[in-house]
Write a protein that holds these residues in place. Sequence first.
Motif, PDB file in Angstrom:
ATOM      1  N   ASN A 265       0.818  -1.215   0.000  1.00  0.00           N
ATOM      2  CA  ASN A 265       0.000   0.000   0.000  1.00  0.00           C
ATOM      3  C   ASN A 265       0.852   1.265   0.000  1.00  0.00           C
ATOM      4  O   ASN A 265       0.325   2.372   0.133  1.00  0.00           O
ATOM      5  CB  ASN A 265      -0.935   0.004   1.212  1.00  0.00           C
ATOM      6  N   ASN A 266       2.183   1.089  -0.119  1.00  0.00           N
ATOM      7  CA  ASN A 266       3.118   2.237  -0.218  1.00  0.00           C
ATOM      8  C   ASN A 266       3.027   3.169   0.987  1.00  0.00           C
ATOM      9  O   ASN A 266       2.917   4.384   0.831  1.00  0.00           O
ATOM     10  CB  ASN A 266       2.868   3.020  -1.511  1.00  0.00           C
ATOM     11  N   ILE A 267       3.086   2.589   2.174  1.00  0.00           N
ATOM     12  CA  ILE A 267       2.925   3.378   3.395  1.00  0.00           C
ATOM     13  C   ILE A 267       4.253   3.666   4.079  1.00  0.00           C
ATOM     14  O   ILE A 267       4.607   4.807   4.336  1.00  0.00           O
ATOM     15  CB  ILE A 267       1.973   2.661   4.378  1.00  0.00           C
ATOM     16  N   GLY A 268       5.032   2.630   4.376  1.00  0.00           N
ATOM     17  CA  GLY A 268       6.305   2.819   5.076  1.00  0.00           C
ATOM     18  C   GLY A 268       6.373   2.005   6.343  1.00  0.00           C
ATOM     19  O   GLY A 268       6.792   0.857   6.328  1.00  0.00           O
ATOM     20  N   PRO A 269       5.944   2.564   7.477  1.00  0.00           N
ATOM     21  CA  PRO A 269       6.025   1.809   8.725  1.00  0.00           C
ATOM     22  C   PRO A 269       4.905   0.792   8.866  1.00  0.00           C
ATOM     23  O   PRO A 269       3.813   0.964   8.327  1.00  0.00           O
ATOM     24  CB  PRO A 269       5.899   2.903   9.801  1.00  0.00           C
ATOM     25  N   GLY A 270       5.208  -0.293   9.605  1.00  0.00           N
ATOM     26  CA  GLY A 270       4.193  -1.272   9.951  1.00  0.00           C
ATOM     27  C   GLY A 270       4.090  -1.341  11.463  1.00  0.00           C
ATOM     28  O   GLY A 270       4.097  -0.319  12.132  1.00  0.00           O
ATOM     29  N   LEU A 271       4.029  -2.551  11.998  1.00  0.00           N
ATOM     30  CA  LEU A 271       3.950  -2.750  13.437  1.00  0.00           C
ATOM     31  C   LEU A 271       5.032  -3.732  13.885  1.00  0.00           C
ATOM     32  O   LEU A 271       5.652  -4.409  13.070  1.00  0.00           O
ATOM     33  CB  LEU A 271       2.565  -3.280  13.835  1.00  0.00           C
ATOM     34  N   ASN A 272       5.249  -3.787  15.190  1.00  0.00           N
ATOM     35  CA  ASN A 272       6.254  -4.654  15.808  1.00  0.00           C
ATOM     36  C   ASN A 272       7.659  -4.350  15.291  1.00  0.00           C
ATOM     37  O   ASN A 272       8.144  -3.242  15.421  1.00  0.00           O
ATOM     38  CB  ASN A 272       5.901  -6.132  15.646  1.00  0.00           C
ATOM     39  N   LEU A 273       8.309  -5.316  14.630  1.00  0.00           N
ATOM     40  CA  LEU A 273       9.704  -5.146  14.217  1.00  0.00           C
ATOM     41  C   LEU A 273       9.876  -4.189  13.040  1.00  0.00           C
ATOM     42  O   LEU A 273      11.004  -3.812  12.705  1.00  0.00           O
ATOM     43  CB  LEU A 273      10.333  -6.505  13.872  1.00  0.00           C
ATOM     44  N   VAL A 274       8.774  -3.800  12.404  1.00  0.00           N
ATOM     45  CA  VAL A 274       8.838  -2.793  11.330  1.00  0.00           C
ATOM     46  C   VAL A 274       7.992  -1.582  11.702  1.00  0.00           C
ATOM     47  O   VAL A 274       7.446  -0.887  10.840  1.00  0.00           O
ATOM     48  CB  VAL A 274       8.390  -3.372   9.960  1.00  0.00           C
TER      49      VAL A 274
END
Length: 479
Positions: A427-436
Amino acid sequence: MNYLMVLYILGFILRFEAVFLLLPALVGLIYQESSGFSYLLTAALCFLFSFLLTRRKPKSSKLYTRDGFVTVAMSWVIMSIFGAMPFVLSRDIPSYVDALFETISGFTTTGASILNDVEALTHAGLFWRSFTHWVGGMGVFVFIMAILPLMGGSTMNLMKAESPGPSVSKLVPHVKDTAKILYIIYLGVTVSEILLLCVFGMPLFDAVTTSFGTVGTGGFGIKNDSFTGYSPALQNIVTIFMILSGINYSFYFCILSKRFRDAFQIEEIRWYLFIILAAVGVISVDTQHMYGSLGETVRHAFFQVGSIITTTGFATTDFDLWPSLSKTILVILMFIGACAGSTGGGIKVSRLVILFKSIKKEISLIIHPREIRKIRMDGHVVEHATLRSTNVFLCIYFVVLLFSTLLVSVDEFDFTTNFTAVVSTLNNIGPGLNLVGPTQNFSIFSVFSKFVLMFDMLAGRLELFPVMVLLMPGTWKRK
């Protein structure tokens, strides 16, 4: 397929990239950094290959839809391959795979990084990272078509392949004029943000790179803490411009044309703003115990909701520490994305509106089998081709999402890390959750997983179809 014309256009792409590379070289010169020579050398290579590919124009300049999709997909790949070279030559990012990941992330306006220390980069490197967002945000073909006509009426096939959203239409009769209008608006919004940030105390270099990332909805920060260290006033300015950049650019064209009624009748924008306000309201209530005041809570909620739904990816706080309800809302916003015809990624609000209207229609037909009902958007009937394209897009989207999650799971990280990494890149966002999460990066993944995520970034930015066309054997047959 018209191979000669495809190669000819790729040559033009490299010529423009060579010009783009001169800007970070100039930045290196201003800051007296030797890294600027890396950008000059790469620009020279781009010029050389451009000359070889464009020295003879093909007899037939006709481009069919298939050719347009292939040209666009190959152009983004070629731009990324050459765009990664200066990072390696300057030793800003010694590993070419990591440099390629960073460059694709830049051009696709994803903003996912493999860098542990962003501030260790040279000014030229920081500028190039952010500038790739600005180039990729509106699209390189839109930029080129705004300057020169390449192949007459066939340019619409290129625009359809590169522009985000379920459909692309001309704002004015000629594609070249449409491209000019889009880039004038794009440039105007960028300059406006730069000026405002400078007025409120941000250094010029920071203002320029931040505006590239905001208006291009990319999200590469030049600080290790992303946007946490900047003042509340600067954070609020960026919040406003992120949300503005996620709006369909047809809205701005209607405003400039003094068609105010048409502008505010765009159904997708009303839903987009409603989703933002609803998400901010719920998150503000859910996270109020984490901040010192209601104003601070709302400010962080607005910034993160605006950042995620527009797929920009800046952060003012570690939202990975938020309660589960708030994090779940952010993940849902990752899927929703911005408006069609904006620089944002995601599924797009218009597709979801069409999807829910289709569901409502089917349920209604069960109750009233003889009822004749048309699906409408902005008062116009949605054509069957658009409905079919939306349904196929969603099918391909979830197949790519699930298959990519399966592939990256070989690195043995937890499910939340793997899943949100794929959701973030697709989705071309960048950050995720946990280790990213917002305070982490993507350097933990293996080379194999990085290539999977790079594919997802390209597929997400180009709306899946151009990249899928590359994988079809029939694509490469001559007509």
